[in-house]
Design an enzyme around this catalytic site. Structure first.
Site, short mmCIF file in Angstrom:
data_model
loop_
_atom_site.label_atom_id
_atom_site.label_comp_id
_atom_site.label_asym_id
_atom_site.label_seq_id
_atom_site.Cartn_x
_atom_site.Cartn_y
_atom_site.Cartn_z
N HIS A 148 2.92 14.20 0.62
CA HIS A 148 2.26 15.45 0.22
C HIS A 148 3.28 16.58 0.16
O HIS A 148 4.27 16.58 0.89
CB HIS A 148 1.16 15.82 1.22
CG HIS A 148 -0.06 14.96 1.10
ND1 HIS A 148 -0.88 14.98 0.00
CD2 HIS A 148 -0.58 14.03 1.94
CE1 HIS A 148 -1.87 14.12 0.17
NE2 HIS A 148 -1.70 13.51 1.33
N ASP A 202 1.07 2.59 3.76
CA ASP A 202 0.14 3.63 3.29
C ASP A 202 0.92 4.94 3.08
O ASP A 202 0.46 6.02 3.44
CB ASP A 202 -1.02 3.84 4.26
CG ASP A 202 -2.15 4.67 3.64
OD1 ASP A 202 -2.01 5.08 2.47
OD2 ASP A 202 -3.15 4.92 4.34
N HIS A 255 1.35 5.26 -2.16
CA HIS A 255 0.87 6.22 -3.16
C HIS A 255 2.09 6.86 -3.80
O HIS A 255 2.88 7.51 -3.13
CB HIS A 255 0.01 7.30 -2.48
CG HIS A 255 -1.23 6.73 -1.85
ND1 HIS A 255 -2.42 6.60 -2.53
CD2 HIS A 255 -1.45 6.21 -0.62
CE1 HIS A 255 -3.33 6.05 -1.73
NE2 HIS A 255 -2.76 5.80 -0.56
N LEU A 256 2.26 6.62 -5.10
CA LEU A 256 3.42 7.18 -5.80
C LEU A 256 3.06 8.48 -6.51
O LEU A 256 3.93 9.18 -7.00
CB LEU A 256 4.00 6.16 -6.78
CG LEU A 256 4.60 4.90 -6.14
CD1 LEU A 256 5.14 3.96 -7.21
CD2 LEU A 256 5.68 5.25 -5.13
N HIS A 270 0.82 -1.20 0.00
CA HIS A 270 0.00 0.00 0.00
C HIS A 270 0.86 1.26 0.00
O HIS A 270 1.28 1.73 1.06
CB HIS A 270 -0.92 -0.01 1.23
CG HIS A 270 -2.00 1.02 1.17
ND1 HIS A 270 -3.24 0.82 1.72
CD2 HIS A 270 -2.04 2.26 0.63
CE1 HIS A 270 -3.99 1.89 1.53
NE2 HIS A 270 -3.28 2.78 0.87
#
Lengths: 427, 307
Positions: A310, A306, A64-65, A62
């Site tokens: 950002h 996860d 996020h790229l 899990h």
């Protein structure tokens, strides 16, 4: 390239290995594992791993790229560099990119980009529904052909039970799991756990039952249609209870949790630090204890990050408005090793949750050190102390609530497909 | 003791001594408003900005009068006239304001923790004039001041707070302040408006208003925030008024010298009846009067702090 890693404590749960051994890597494969493997004088690197752990490269189910679409938050290049630094040799990237990974062309783009620029293996996760809208199924078959290993509308639950049922049924054609983010949005209106902290701060809440109701629903539907369900980033004691009970009579349930769910409580949100804003939210002390117990007794199969990088402006604002997520790839190993230092998990159990278990879930031929396997290998030391400094992150996302924490345990070397992609000393 | 904090963000931050210092300082400032010339030079040359992202009559006027009576220069900015509508972030707005060298920025915002962003970023003193459902520290301080003035003490009192506790920053700040003293606090309201886990703070919860007000020394009423859609937490305003509107009959069960408080603005006939609002137990206008003195004290302490 030939690499000989000598005298390390090799932990390979799949093959029941936990002893001081040497590992010989030839080209992209693990050629031999054994005692006192002799140098042939032709090795590119001979690494003394005395006092260190040699393990299969970790698999993160899990992350996020952010690419395509949010390259200012992370790219495949920087995200996989962070992964390699953290000891991960394979990552599964979620579909909430822009455009959404709900079709073959995006899947192919991610795979091609990862081959060109990636420091580790990247396995895309396709969207369950078109545009993550929860309405119509994506072209799952076409994406599977292009290389997805799972489907998920991560960040949202599939709201309509009927749509989820179809997705679970359809996933069986390809033998891939449905990864479920569990959140009943009728019950969650907010940003932090409903508990004493929310009484104190007045922030709107995501009560634990918002997660648990969907955990129960998704398991019921999966069981009914006999499909594989994987519940991701489980955060509450109630969820662990439900999963424990359901696993007894249905074997196609797996779940993961993330380091922040056993490292921080809701109290961390009290100063309105937006780096503590994450979905699901940080929970209570009681939940943390249950998560640890779930990891210990095997109810929770996998530790995932996860990883949700950002840019600073997305976090540097009012708590309500700030983006959710923690940049987790570079702190996951050390935070998880706390479980070992506290006596919750043995090193073998811990390695298993990062290797064999995720490999089995995704049917990947990695996560173990079998001779003849692709050489995805890491060397880490569970005792080295270091202080987290977000400015040293290779990820573009410096959003971590652990900045300044003193942690114990560090990855020192990452080898993917026989190539050294990260090293910290050792050579 | 001396004041050392740069900002006033939340009651939770304050020690009991700090609360008492503010109340004592306010006592000496109260008299200024009764003079014919209602102005002292204490804050001459200081600049105070009120930055309000939410509508307010009482709080903003109270702060402005407090600052002016201390001879500070005051500037008022409201969301409709600020760069907020042009998409500027709160942090940037704060930094821009700081370039003009204000000494104090008083902020009201709909989101919890918004004043903390300014406090972390700016050198100016920040006063929280209400941040979402989080806190409204100056309201709690003026409420305590009023309680102390009317009762001669705070310790030993039973205080009942009635209404939408869940969404009330006034309730939160008052609870945190009153808990610093030896008080019995009872929260009363519809179960949908009582935050779960509040009892873990040592607060009693009572759904029945008659039982709640029994032997109360202080009854604090809260407003139903219709404009924030809180109506969905109750079947109707009509039913709310029947179940939780404070009427004279309720007060017969309270202590003989009970006082009734309300932070305003009141919805007459909803949470409070005319006869109570205008009746002998009401100290609602005293609260407003004391607000000026308490805010003068806070401005004085923050700008004169030991650095």
């Amino acid at each position: 390239m030939k690499i000989l890693i000598k005298k390390g404590r090799v932990i390979d749960p799949k093959n029941n290995i936990d002893e001081i051994l040497d590992v010989y890597i030839n080209g992209n494969i693990i050629e031999k594992i054994g005692k006192n493997i002799k140098e042939k004088g032709v090795e590119d690197f001979v690494i003394d791993a005395t006092d260190h752990i040699v393990a299969p490269g970790f698999i993160d189910v899990h992350v996020h790229l952010r690419e395509p679409g949010y390259e200012y938050k992370e790219t495949i290049k920087t995200g996989t560099m962070a992964a390699a630094k953290g000891g991960f040799t394979s990552v599964v990237c979620m579909a909430n990119t822009e455009p959404v990974n709900d079709n073959r062309s995006i899947t192919e783009f991610i795979i091609k980009k990862a081959k060109l620029e990636g420091s580790c293996r990247v396995f895309p996760c396709g969207a369950i529904t078109k545009g993550l809208k929860g309405e119509e199924l994506s072209e799952i078959g076409d994406m599977f052909d292009a290389g997805i290993v799972a489907i998920s509308d991560d960040g949202k639950s599939v709201k309509h039970s009927g749509v989820l049922r179809k997705a679970l049924e359809y996933s069986k054609i390809f033998g891939i799991p449905v990864i479920s983010h569990c959140e009943d949005t009728d019950l969650s209106h907010g940003f932090i756990n409903e508990g004493v902290a929310s009484v104190l701060s007045g922030l709107d809440t995501v009560p634990s039952i918002a997660e648990e109701i969907i955990v129960q629903r998704d398991i019921m539907i999966a069981k009914y249609v006999n499909a594989n369900i994987h519940l991701t980033h489980i955060s509450t004691a109630g969820s662990v209870d439900i999963i424990a009970r359901e696993k007894r009579n249905y074997k196609y349930i797996t779940c993961d949790t993330c380091p922040h769910y056993f490292s921080l409580t809701e109290d961390a949100t009290l100063k309105f630090d937006t780096n503590t804003k994450v979905n699901p939210p940080l929970r209570s002390k009681k939940d943390i204890e249950a998560i640890k117990e779930g990891l210990k007794n095997g109810i929770i199969d996998i530790i995932a990050t996860d990883h949700a990088p950002h840019d600073l402006p997305s976090k540097d604002m009012e708590f309500n408005l700030a983006a959710s997520g923690i940049s987790g790839l570079e702190t996951a190993l050390a935070l998880s090793l706390t479980l070992f230092h506290e006596g919750v998990l043995t090193l073998g159990e811990l390695v298993k949750k990062f290797t064999v278990n995720p490999a089995r879930l995704l049917k990947l031929p990695y996560g173990d050190l079998s001779e003849g396997n692709a050489a995805d290998v890491i060397v880490f030391n569970p005792y080295i102390e270091w202080i987290v400094d977000k400015n040293t992150f290779l990820s573009k996302g410096k959003n971590t609530p652990f900045d300044g924490w003193k942690l114990k345990g560090k990855n020192l070397l990452t080898i993917v497909d026989g190539k050294i992609v990260y090293r910290d000393g050792l050579i | 003791m001396n004041w050392t904090k740069k900002d006033l963000l939340e009651i939770k931050d304050l020690t009991k001594d700090e609360i008492l210092l503010i109340l004592e300082t306010a006592e000496s400032f109260k008299e200024i408003s009764l003079r014919e010339i209602k102005k002292v030079p204490t804050l001459r040359g200081k600049t105070v900005i009120t930055l309000f992202y939410e509508p307010s009559t009482r709080t903003r006027t109270s702060f402005e009068i407090a600052a002016k009576r201390l001879s500070a220069d005051t500037i008022n900015i409201s969301a409709s006239t600020s760069s907020f509508v042009k998409g500027e972030t709160l942090k940037d707005t704060g930094k821009n304001l700081e370039s003009m060298k204000p000494d104090v920025i008083i902020i009201r915002h709909s989101m919890p923790g918004a004043p903390h962003i300014l406090a972390r970023t700016l050198k100016s003193s920040i006063i929280n004039a209400g941040d979402g459902a989080h806190e409204h520290p100056t309201q709690a301080l003026l409420d305590l001041f009023t309680i102390k003035e009317k009762k001669g003490k705070i310790d030993g009192l039973k205080i009942v707070i009635i209404g939408d506790i869940m969404h009330s920053r006034v309730a939160r700040s008052n609870i945190f302040a009153l808990k610093q003293f030896d008080t019995e606090i009872v929260c009363c309201g519809p179960a949908t408006m009582i935050p779960p886990y509040i009892e873990k703070l040592g607060i009693a919860v009572e759904y029945n208003i008659n039982r709640a007000v029994k032997d109360a020394d202080v009854v604090m009423m809260l407003r139903i925030q219709k404009e924030r859609g809180r109506i969905s937490y109750i079947p109707s305003i009509r039913e709310y008024a029947i179940l939780y509107g404070l009427k004279k009959a309720h007060l017969e069960k309270a202590k003989k010298d009970v006082i009734v408080m309300h932070p305003g603005p009141m919805n007459r006939g909803v949470e409070i009846s005319d006869e109570v609002a205008d009746g002998e137990y009401s100290v609602i206008l005293d609260q407003v009067e004391n607000g000026v003195a308490v805010r003068m004290a806070i401005l004085y302490l923050l700008t004169g702090r030991e650095q």
